[in-house]
Design an enzyme around this catalytic site. Structure first.
Site, PDB file in Angstrom:
ATOM      1  N   ARG A   1     114.454  70.449   5.077  1.00 40.66           N
ATOM      2  CA  ARG A   1     113.221  69.790   5.515  1.00 40.66           C
ATOM      3  C   ARG A   1     112.360  69.347   4.330  1.00 40.66           C
ATOM      4  NH1 ARG A   1     110.007  73.461   7.405  1.00 40.66           N
ATOM      5  NH2 ARG A   1     111.059  74.064   9.324  1.00 40.66           N
TER       6      ARG A   1
ATOM      7  N   TYR B   1      91.188  51.358   8.319  1.00 44.32           N
ATOM      8  CA  TYR B   1      92.292  51.036   9.255  1.00 44.32           C
ATOM      9  C   TYR B   1      92.043  51.759  10.578  1.00 44.32           C
ATOM     10  CZ  TYR B   1      97.230  50.906  10.728  1.00 44.32           C
ATOM     11  OH  TYR B   1      98.399  50.733  11.409  1.00 44.32           O
TER      12      TYR B   1
ATOM     13  N   ASP C   1      92.881  54.767   0.774  1.00 45.93           N
ATOM     14  CA  ASP C   1      94.033  54.075   1.361  1.00 45.93           C
ATOM     15  C   ASP C   1      94.251  52.843   0.490  1.00 45.93           C
ATOM     16  OD1 ASP C   1      95.760  52.428   2.760  1.00 45.93           O
ATOM     17  OD2 ASP C   1      94.900  52.907   4.724  1.00 45.93           O
TER      18      ASP C   1
ATOM     19  N   LYS D   1     104.491  49.084   4.369  1.00 48.50           N
ATOM     20  CA  LYS D   1     104.102  47.709   4.111  1.00 48.50           C
ATOM     21  C   LYS D   1     104.850  47.161   2.880  1.00 48.50           C
ATOM     22  CE  LYS D   1     101.535  48.183   7.692  1.00 48.50           C
ATOM     23  NZ  LYS D   1     100.155  48.647   7.700  1.00 48.50           N
TER      24      LYS D   1
HETATM   25  C1  LIG Z   1      99.715  49.802   8.376  1.00 46.85           C
HETATM   26  C2  LIG Z   1      98.629  50.509   7.664  1.00 46.85           C
HETATM   27  C3  LIG Z   1      98.569  51.902   7.673  1.00 46.85           C
HETATM   28  C4  LIG Z   1      99.497  52.746   8.484  1.00 46.85           C
HETATM   29  O1  LIG Z   1     100.829  52.660   8.158  1.00 46.85           O
HETATM   30  P1  LIG Z   1     101.934  53.072   9.245  1.00 46.85           P
HETATM   31  O2  LIG Z   1     103.131  53.344   8.439  1.00 46.85           O
HETATM   32  O3  LIG Z   1     102.062  51.919  10.162  1.00 46.85           O
HETATM   33  O4  LIG Z   1     101.433  54.299   9.953  1.00 46.85           O
HETATM   34  C5  LIG Z   1      97.555  52.504   6.963  1.00 46.85           C
HETATM   35  N1  LIG Z   1      96.642  51.792   6.289  1.00 46.85           N
HETATM   36  C6  LIG Z   1      96.671  50.451   6.259  1.00 46.85           C
HETATM   37  C7  LIG Z   1      95.623  49.731   5.484  1.00 46.85           C
HETATM   38  C8  LIG Z   1      97.640  49.773   6.965  1.00 46.85           C
HETATM   39  O5  LIG Z   1      97.636  48.436   6.977  1.00 46.85           O
END
Ligand SMILES: *Cc1c(COP(=O)(O)O)cnc(C)c1O
Length: 387
Positions: free
Chosen positions: A50, A103, A176, A201
């Protein structure tokens, strides 16, 4: 020996693995240990799958290089990286300050989970002065969560200043940094304690895998984040880790192209009569452009703009006319995407007027001139209904 026994013990790899360019993808929950002494020797032996095997640990090493981090934790999605980091660091009675254009699913986690566990959540205006933000923070504030440029409307914060002021008061900062992708902006170099990315992303880059990361430099924080994952029992798969690592190999050239094309499309949009305002940090007309120019090495392909006010039907005509821009709530992949943002803005505590319907674009790796032609056709459809 019977067939059952022979089939369970046959087909085991005994020799060393051939060296390939990428790490081997090991699939395993059980880890076989060499002897009894190793069973309870967590310091020197990985004892269970894990915690991640070869591909996961290669990805962690690569991300540590990208982020300038001492350690990186992996999570099954970007949102899990943010919720996981917050859960690992906050406790009942703490307060967290969250930028208001965060977000949206992060806000959901804060409002529905953190509050339930006795954490106070306060949303601050994205352009609030750092001195006010940190100076007026109550003594129970444990962490400030930033996102710069922030979701949908792209306001930026003076991240190094907030990080420095917060540190003086013993408040942690986390960001973030999905837009900066660890490459255009390196939060840990600017004094931020925890750099979080949705690897889904740009790192993944192909719209086909979920993952998130939280990177830190302070060994005690690295440990706390890792413990948080351990406590929750989260794991990411080797094949997914491999895919993200493969994405990292081409991240710099993809991002450069996304940024260049995005700026070309954005500059063109700025001159169109149907467009009211550009929300693109790399355009000098953007209010936070100076912060971007000071702290960032480039732009990605994600930005927004507002149309001159018209009916929802006109907005729909614009989006539905687009052929190269897909309609989708994501970005960072090779393809261009568009969404209409206004229905998401009502959850904000500090309402802002962007001067018309807000569209977010992700400019992909297509030829920007083709994308411009597609947008012009959409704007023509918009203009017809806007008059
Ligand atoms: C898409 C996104 C997330 C979340 O990512 P996931 O893998 O879809 O959970 C977090 N922060 C931003 C700015 C995003 O665009």
């Amino acid at each position: 020996m019977s067939d059952e026994t022979r089939l369970i013990h046959a087909g085991k790899l005994t020799g060393p693995l051939a060296r390939t360019v990428g790490p081997p993808i090991q699939k395993g929950s059980t880890v076989l240990l060499p002897d009894t002494a190793a069973l309870y020797d967590d310091a020197h032996h990985l004892t269970y799958g894990r915690a991640g095997l070869s591909a996961q640990s290669a990805l962690q090493d690569a991300l540590a290089v990208l982020e300038g981090a001492v350690g990186v934790s992996l999570y099954p999605s970007g949102i899990a990286a943010i919720s996981g980091a917050l859960l690992a660091l906050l406790k009942a009675g703490d307060e967290v300050l969250v930028v208001d254009n965060v977000y949206k699913p992060v806000r959901r986690f804060c409002d529905h989970v953190l509050k339930r566990f006795g954490v106070t959540v306060s949303y601050f205006e994205p352009r609030l002065a750092p001195e006010t933000l940190v100076g007026e923070a109550s003594d129970s504030v444990r962490l400030i969560l930033l996102e710069s440029p922030g979701s949908l409307s792209f306001e930026m914060q003076d991240v190094p200043r907030i990080a420095a002021l917060a540190r003086e008061r013993g408040i942690l900062t986390a960001i973030d940094n999905t837009w900066g992708a660890g490459l255009l902006f390196r939060p840990l170099d600017h004094g931020v304690d925890i750099s979080i990315q949705a690897l889904t992303k740009y790192a993944g880059g192909h719209s086909d895998v979920f993952m998130g990361s939280a990177a830190a430099r302070d060994p005690a924080l690295v440990r706390k984040l890792a413990d948080g994952i351990h406590h929750m029992g989260w794991a990411v798969g080797g094949e997914d880790a491999y895919d993200i690592l493969r994405g990292l190999r081409t991240l710099p050239i993809r991002l450069a192209r996304h940024g260049e094309s995005g700026l070309k499309v954005g500059s063109w949009l700025q001159g169109q009569p149907e467009v009211a305002r550009m929300l693109h940090p790399a355009l000098p007309s953007f209010p936070d452009h100076a912060l971007w120019a000071r702290d960032f090495r480039g732009a990605c392909g994600l930005f927004g703009f507002t149309l001159r006010p018209a009916s929802e039907a006109a907005v729909a005509a614009f989006l539905d006319t687009l052929k190269l821009f897909g309609l989708g709530f994501s970005w960072g992949g090779f393809e261009s995407l568009a969404i209409w943002c206004d229905p998401q803005l009502s959850v904000r505590r500090h309402a802002a007027d962007y001067g018309g319907p807000l569209i977010r674009l992700h400019v992909g790796l297509e030829d920007p001139d083709d994308l411009i032609a597609d947008l012009r056709a959409g704007l023509d459809a918009y203009a017809k209904l806007a008059d």
